[in-house]
Design a protein around this motif. Sequence first.
Motif, PDB file in Angstrom:
ATOM      1  N   SER A  10       0.850  -1.189   0.000  1.00  0.00           N
ATOM      2  CA  SER A  10       0.000   0.000   0.000  1.00  0.00           C
ATOM      3  C   SER A  10       0.887   1.240   0.000  1.00  0.00           C
ATOM      4  O   SER A  10       1.528   1.559   1.010  1.00  0.00           O
ATOM      5  N   TYR A  11       0.907   1.911  -1.155  1.00  0.00           N
ATOM      6  CA  TYR A  11       1.773   3.076  -1.345  1.00  0.00           C
ATOM      7  C   TYR A  11       1.009   4.379  -1.492  1.00  0.00           C
ATOM      8  O   TYR A  11       1.628   5.437  -1.508  1.00  0.00           O
ATOM      9  N   ASP A  12      -0.309   4.314  -1.667  1.00  0.00           N
ATOM     10  CA  ASP A  12      -1.052   5.530  -1.989  1.00  0.00           C
ATOM     11  C   ASP A  12      -2.463   5.426  -1.426  1.00  0.00           C
ATOM     12  O   ASP A  12      -2.808   4.468  -0.745  1.00  0.00           O
ATOM     13  N   GLU A  13      -3.290   6.424  -1.760  1.00  0.00           N
ATOM     14  CA  GLU A  13      -4.644   6.519  -1.206  1.00  0.00           C
ATOM     15  C   GLU A  13      -5.729   6.227  -2.241  1.00  0.00           C
ATOM     16  O   GLU A  13      -6.912   6.341  -1.921  1.00  0.00           O
ATOM     17  N   TRP A  14      -5.363   5.835  -3.492  1.00  0.00           N
ATOM     18  CA  TRP A  14      -6.387   5.813  -4.543  1.00  0.00           C
ATOM     19  C   TRP A  14      -6.338   4.621  -5.498  1.00  0.00           C
ATOM     20  O   TRP A  14      -7.337   4.355  -6.174  1.00  0.00           O
ATOM     21  N   THR A  15      -5.236   3.893  -5.628  1.00  0.00           N
ATOM     22  CA  THR A  15      -5.247   2.767  -6.561  1.00  0.00           C
ATOM     23  C   THR A  15      -6.167   1.669  -6.032  1.00  0.00           C
ATOM     24  O   THR A  15      -6.603   1.685  -4.885  1.00  0.00           O
ATOM     25  N   ARG A  16      -6.459   0.695  -6.901  1.00  0.00           N
ATOM     26  CA  ARG A  16      -7.481  -0.307  -6.586  1.00  0.00           C
ATOM     27  C   ARG A  16      -7.225  -0.954  -5.230  1.00  0.00           C
ATOM     28  O   ARG A  16      -6.163  -1.500  -4.967  1.00  0.00           O
ATOM     29  N   LEU A  17      -8.234  -0.856  -4.369  1.00  0.00           N
ATOM     30  CA  LEU A  17      -8.170  -1.407  -3.024  1.00  0.00           C
ATOM     31  C   LEU A  17      -8.561  -2.876  -3.071  1.00  0.00           C
ATOM     32  O   LEU A  17      -9.638  -3.226  -3.555  1.00  0.00           O
ATOM     33  N   ARG A  18      -7.669  -3.733  -2.563  1.00  0.00           N
ATOM     34  CA  ARG A  18      -7.922  -5.179  -2.546  1.00  0.00           C
ATOM     35  C   ARG A  18      -8.237  -5.706  -1.147  1.00  0.00           C
ATOM     36  O   ARG A  18      -9.059  -6.611  -0.989  1.00  0.00           O
ATOM     37  N   GLU A  19      -7.554  -5.149  -0.150  1.00  0.00           N
ATOM     38  CA  GLU A  19      -7.707  -5.669   1.199  1.00  0.00           C
ATOM     39  C   GLU A  19      -7.607  -4.508   2.181  1.00  0.00           C
ATOM     40  O   GLU A  19      -6.738  -3.640   2.053  1.00  0.00           O
ATOM     41  N   VAL A  20      -8.485  -4.510   3.195  1.00  0.00           N
ATOM     42  CA  VAL A  20      -8.539  -3.384   4.119  1.00  0.00           C
ATOM     43  C   VAL A  20      -8.977  -3.877   5.496  1.00  0.00           C
ATOM     44  O   VAL A  20      -9.770  -4.816   5.606  1.00  0.00           O
ATOM     45  N   VAL A  21      -8.422  -3.269   6.529  1.00  0.00           N
ATOM     46  CA  VAL A  21      -8.885  -3.490   7.895  1.00  0.00           C
ATOM     47  C   VAL A  21      -9.900  -2.399   8.218  1.00  0.00           C
ATOM     48  O   VAL A  21      -9.621  -1.215   8.037  1.00  0.00           O
ATOM     49  N   VAL A  22     -11.069  -2.791   8.682  1.00  0.00           N
ATOM     50  CA  VAL A  22     -12.098  -1.850   9.125  1.00  0.00           C
ATOM     51  C   VAL A  22     -12.221  -1.962  10.636  1.00  0.00           C
ATOM     52  O   VAL A  22     -12.362  -3.063  11.181  1.00  0.00           O
ATOM     53  N   GLY A  23     -12.163  -0.833  11.325  1.00  0.00           N
ATOM     54  CA  GLY A  23     -12.196  -0.814  12.778  1.00  0.00           C
ATOM     55  C   GLY A  23     -13.476  -1.374  13.363  1.00  0.00           C
ATOM     56  O   GLY A  23     -14.497  -1.516  12.683  1.00  0.00           O
ATOM     57  N   ASP A  24     -13.418  -1.693  14.645  1.00  0.00           N
ATOM     58  CA  ASP A  24     -14.569  -2.288  15.344  1.00  0.00           C
ATOM     59  C   ASP A  24     -15.000  -1.362  16.479  1.00  0.00           C
ATOM     60  O   ASP A  24     -14.195  -1.016  17.343  1.00  0.00           O
ATOM     61  N   PRO A  25     -16.288  -0.964  16.500  1.00  0.00           N
ATOM     62  CA  PRO A  25     -16.763  -0.035  17.526  1.00  0.00           C
ATOM     63  C   PRO A  25     -17.296  -0.690  18.794  1.00  0.00           C
ATOM     64  O   PRO A  25     -17.782   0.006  19.687  1.00  0.00           O
ATOM     65  N   ALA A  26     -17.224  -2.013  18.895  1.00  0.00           N
ATOM     66  CA  ALA A  26     -17.814  -2.700  20.053  1.00  0.00           C
ATOM     67  C   ALA A  26     -17.256  -2.136  21.351  1.00  0.00           C
ATOM     68  O   ALA A  26     -16.056  -1.921  21.503  1.00  0.00           O
ATOM     69  N   SER A  27     -18.130  -1.881  22.282  1.00  0.00           N
ATOM     70  CA  SER A  27     -17.784  -1.400  23.634  1.00  0.00           C
ATOM     71  C   SER A  27     -17.286   0.039  23.668  1.00  0.00           C
ATOM     72  O   SER A  27     -16.727   0.469  24.684  1.00  0.00           O
ATOM     73  N   TYR A  28     -17.509   0.791  22.588  1.00  0.00           N
ATOM     74  CA  TYR A  28     -17.085   2.203  22.612  1.00  0.00           C
ATOM     75  C   TYR A  28     -18.186   3.000  23.325  1.00  0.00           C
ATOM     76  O   TYR A  28     -18.959   3.723  22.719  1.00  0.00           O
ATOM     77  N   THR A  29     -18.216   2.885  24.625  1.00  0.00           N
ATOM     78  CA  THR A  29     -19.330   3.411  25.409  1.00  0.00           C
ATOM     79  C   THR A  29     -19.007   4.683  26.176  1.00  0.00           C
ATOM     80  O   THR A  29     -19.871   5.222  26.873  1.00  0.00           O
ATOM     81  N   SER A  30     -17.764   5.168  26.062  1.00  0.00           N
ATOM     82  CA  SER A  30     -17.396   6.399  26.760  1.00  0.00           C
ATOM     83  C   SER A  30     -16.113   6.961  26.175  1.00  0.00           C
ATOM     84  O   SER A  30     -15.374   6.262  25.478  1.00  0.00           O
ATOM     85  N   HIS A  31     -15.874   8.253  26.454  1.00  0.00           N
ATOM     86  CA  HIS A  31     -14.606   8.894  26.145  1.00  0.00           C
ATOM     87  C   HIS A  31     -13.854   9.166  27.438  1.00  0.00           C
ATOM     88  O   HIS A  31     -14.474   9.554  28.446  1.00  0.00           O
TER      89      HIS A  31
END
Length: 371
Positions: A10-31
């Motif tokens: 992964s060298y840039d922000e725009w070429t064809r995306l093949r694989e990505v990690v998406v974050g998990d919001p579980a238990s995000y109940t406070s700051h």
Amino acid sequence: MIEPGCGVNSYDEWTRLREVVVGDPASYTSHPLDTSFRMFYLDNVRPTVNVGDGRELPIPDQLVHELEEDVEGFVDALTDADVRVLRPQPVTTRTTVASPWWSEPETPPLNVRDQTIVLGDTIVETAPHIRSRMFENDYLKPLFYRYLEQGSGWLAMPRPALARGTLDTSYFDRAGMDLASVTDDTETRELPGLGHELIFDGAQCIRLGRDVLVNVANANHQLGFTWLQRVFPKFRMHRLDAIADSHIDSIVVPLRPGLLMLRSMDYLQSLPEPLQRWDIVCPPEQDESAFPDYNGFGFNLASRYIDINVLSIDEDTVVVNSLCPDLMRTLEKHGLTVIPVRHRHRRLFGGGFHCFTLDTVRDGGFEDYFA
């Protein structure tokens, strides 16, 4: 084409995306409400810094459930676009993390862009600004080990102590801001002789092939910039002089070679000269009335520009918040296909689609887009 299963690329922000990690919001109940958190979100937190009587600001359950729904909708959209989606381990029981200098409630791995940057074939864990996020990347380590086994590099910046007094306040001092209400860090211990240390987030960087834009707003960031230059000499690291207090992926958004979205033209002269010759898209203004009002219990973390924090699937396709029709039309006028995905609470949880993702496999390589 780079196939998944061959390690990170992964060298840039725009070429064809093949694989990505998406974050998990579980238990995000406070700051958390400690000094490191309040200083990081100073512009938005400062007016209501005394909200809450304890060390945490609770988030209503309904808003957490709505965030979870929207993240799952985002995952479905990426999967439908033939992107392989990976997820961190969810936080099933939120706990307290501690060092010899402080203790804080942990933050779940939602905004995974912040703590890691992929530079070519190497995973780089960065040096957190916020104490509660110190061990957030542990929830991604099963994925990182898989990439390591596939031949990827894996490095980490020096882990900051984040002891009392190690955060450089000069960016805010230059702006004449009074920090007395956010630096009353009496529960955190000092580490004598430490001074300002290397503190740096991945979202301070924008990647354009062999060129990387790096925002530097204080002495903490300068140490991070110097580290990147020394460890990755093949990349051209371009120092941007404090165009924000930290992250810049809601300010500078390259969409494809020759096309750049900027929060406003005021930032153009701060960019390297080759980028100033690209076509520039400025997003339509978003009024405060376009966002949910959290004043009844808390505050916004992100600014009203958070919706330009888009994610490109390829040079012609971009994921945009469906609640921003004006932005979608603007991008379509520049020849982009828009994938609309709902994201209601982007300001409360401090992240857009770019923040929520770590793009580990794209087709692009070590190209010179400034030539």
